[in-house]
Write a protein that holds these residues in place. Sequence first.
Motif, PDB file in Angstrom:
ATOM      1  N   LYS A   1      45.977  42.616  30.188  1.00 37.62           N
ATOM      2  CA  LYS A   1      44.784  42.989  30.952  1.00 37.62           C
ATOM      3  C   LYS A   1      44.315  44.365  30.475  1.00 37.62           C
ATOM      4  CE  LYS A   1      43.641  44.416  35.653  1.00 37.62           C
ATOM      5  NZ  LYS A   1      43.607  45.834  35.395  1.00 37.62           N
TER       6      LYS A   1
ATOM      7  N   SER B   1      40.288  48.443  33.573  1.00 37.82           N
ATOM      8  CA  SER B   1      39.228  47.845  34.396  1.00 37.82           C
ATOM      9  C   SER B   1      38.696  48.849  35.418  1.00 37.82           C
ATOM     10  CB  SER B   1      39.760  46.602  35.105  1.00 37.82           C
ATOM     11  OG  SER B   1      40.903  46.924  35.872  1.00 37.82           O
TER      12      SER B   1
ATOM     13  N   GLU C   1      38.700  43.191  40.624  1.00 32.54           N
ATOM     14  CA  GLU C   1      39.527  42.263  41.406  1.00 32.54           C
ATOM     15  C   GLU C   1      38.680  41.208  42.123  1.00 32.54           C
ATOM     16  OE1 GLU C   1      42.551  41.968  41.028  1.00 32.54           O
ATOM     17  OE2 GLU C   1      43.046  43.844  40.025  1.00 32.54           O
ATOM     18  N   GLN C   2      37.388  41.447  42.261  1.00 40.12           N
ATOM     19  CA  GLN C   2      36.528  40.465  42.926  1.00 40.12           C
ATOM     20  C   GLN C   2      36.097  39.349  41.956  1.00 40.12           C
ATOM     21  OE1 GLN C   2      33.247  42.640  44.713  1.00 40.12           O
ATOM     22  NE2 GLN C   2      34.639  44.323  45.213  1.00 40.12           N
TER      23      GLN C   2
ATOM     24  N   LYS D   1      39.550  34.612  38.490  1.00 43.77           N
ATOM     25  CA  LYS D   1      40.628  34.808  37.515  1.00 43.77           C
ATOM     26  C   LYS D   1      41.070  33.482  36.880  1.00 43.77           C
ATOM     27  CE  LYS D   1      41.154  39.256  38.265  1.00 43.77           C
ATOM     28  NZ  LYS D   1      39.984  39.490  39.106  1.00 43.77           N
TER      29      LYS D   1
ATOM     30  N   GLU E   1      44.192  34.445  34.440  1.00 46.64           N
ATOM     31  CA  GLU E   1      44.898  35.723  34.369  1.00 46.64           C
ATOM     32  C   GLU E   1      46.209  35.535  35.101  1.00 46.64           C
ATOM     33  OE1 GLU E   1      42.738  39.495  34.703  1.00 46.64           O
ATOM     34  OE2 GLU E   1      44.180  40.023  36.265  1.00 46.64           O
TER      35      GLU E   1
ATOM     36  N   GLN F   1      50.450  36.726  35.871  1.00 45.92           N
ATOM     37  CA  GLN F   1      51.430  37.815  35.921  1.00 45.92           C
ATOM     38  C   GLN F   1      52.653  37.392  35.127  1.00 45.92           C
ATOM     39  OE1 GLN F   1      50.735  40.618  37.833  1.00 45.92           O
ATOM     40  NE2 GLN F   1      52.604  41.713  37.320  1.00 45.92           N
TER      41      GLN F   1
ATOM     42  N   ARG G   1      50.048  41.966  33.446  1.00 47.23           N
ATOM     43  CA  ARG G   1      49.102  40.887  33.672  1.00 47.23           C
ATOM     44  C   ARG G   1      48.459  40.521  32.338  1.00 47.23           C
ATOM     45  NH1 ARG G   1      45.805  42.831  38.930  1.00 47.23           N
ATOM     46  NH2 ARG G   1      44.437  41.080  38.424  1.00 47.23           N
TER      47      ARG G   1
END
Length: 562
Positions: A228, A231, A236-237, A240, A360, A362, A367
């Motif tokens: 990742k 950012s 986060e909105q 993904k 995306e 983990q 990430r």
Amino acid sequence: MSFGGQTPTVVVLKEGTDTSQGRGQILSNIDACLAIQDTLKPTLGPFGSDVLIVNEGKTTISNDGATILKLLDVIHPAAKILVDVSRAQDAEVGDGTTSVTLLAAEFLKEARQFVEEGMSSNVIIKGYRSACRLACAQVKELQIELKRKQADGTTDDPEFRELLKKCAKTAMSSKLIQVNSDFFADMVVDAVQCLDPNDLDETLIGIKKVSGGSMEESRLVKGVAFKKTFSYAGFEQQPKEFTNPKILCLNVELELKAEKDNAEVRISKVNEYQAIVDAEWKLILQKLEAILATGADIVLSKLPIGDLATQYFADRGIFCAGRVPAEDMERTIAAVGGNIQSTVSDIKPENLGQCGSFEEVQIGSERFNVFADCPKAKTCTLILRGGAEQVIAEIERSLHDAIMIVKRAIQNNHIVAGGGAIEMELSKYLRDLSRQIAGKQQLIVAAYAKALEVIPRQLCDNAGLDGTELINKLRSLHSQGETWYGLDFAHESVANNLDTFVWEPALTKINALQSATEAAALVLGVDETIKNEPNHNTIGSQPVPPPGGRGRGLPQGMPSMQ
């Protein structure tokens, strides 16, 4: 002309130059190469030990010959030749870096007795090159071709895939990942088969390392995965996960810049300043609207994507990532199609890429953005896991060797048996042949044949087996025509290594023999070393004036201030 019956001394080289020449110099160079061999000997084979090297505080644990020699920082000029040979083998074939160094040093060890007896090094070099040609010709005579096509002519033969796995497992047999070789062999073969079959460019196999977890938590992504990126608020909105997304790759900055950093504007009214700010907002919003109009679901850029653009994309259900590394961007293009755009105007549908799925995820503490099921995939990514950074680094080196071996087996699908089998067969062949040669060459070819036995003998020593007994047993079997018999560590005996699937590409052996012979010839051909000592009377590049001499910048005749 003589002066008073004495010949004047002629000084050609500057004072402090060290010159060494003659037979003693050749022997000294051979000793230096044997010291390198002693360092690498214990690392050979399935039971080879690892070497821990601490270099400027950084710890490396490895049994890869090229890696060890690179980190040893060898300064002896003759020994450096072995380092270069090992690196060349690593670049050309990928595996056999320890073997090629041991062979080169062993050829020198066998030549030592001839040098001590006063034989010309040129005679030895001629004999070695002749023996090398005969050995390589015999490998090509013995090699076995792997069938890679089915009856209908297609190349995706499951049987050929199994054969590639066996080559990969042999390459891993001496590595840290030997216990997990089944798991990693599958992964390696899948990775190589993802590449374009015409060029098999291994640089398109991306490797990402994530500390923590077990080795078998490593995974292969048939596409691209990268960490990742940096950012901004609003990230986060964003969604993904996508199915069949359209991907736009840019080399465009989508960020508002402070006016004071980029321009100088003189204004007399407040509303004029507002007009300037509005103009900049209008420009970036036009860019964002143009991107939205393309229908892209994912926007990637090599340059920053600022907080305004991030929030804009989040509100419209688009995923974005800025500051994507150039290497990852190139592999993404290779996987999803499309091309990198340097402007947002006039973007056509064919400029966008596509993949089967994006998410995306983990992985450990990191990430990752994962582009999978890519229809045009000519690239893939290995995500490696392990308990410590040193372990993961060694897994990466081991997989590099296996990937190169599988690549070579696809390009040149001829194999020979490993485990010392081919070395013993070549040794027997050259020994028999030497008896038909007259003169000194007979001794030299026989010495070359004896040197080849260093590989099986050292494999025995590292495994704690009785080398003398097993080597004699192998000699006996090979003299009876058992071509592929080599060492069998599972039963602490000997076995037909072609039947037990201990295979190596024939190209690896030919390259190792040729490189080792050339290295030995190069060392034997050097009988004088001239070493210029650095001039300690210098500061930078300017000489320091001698005491009582003319100081720099002083007029002639004026005493210097010493």
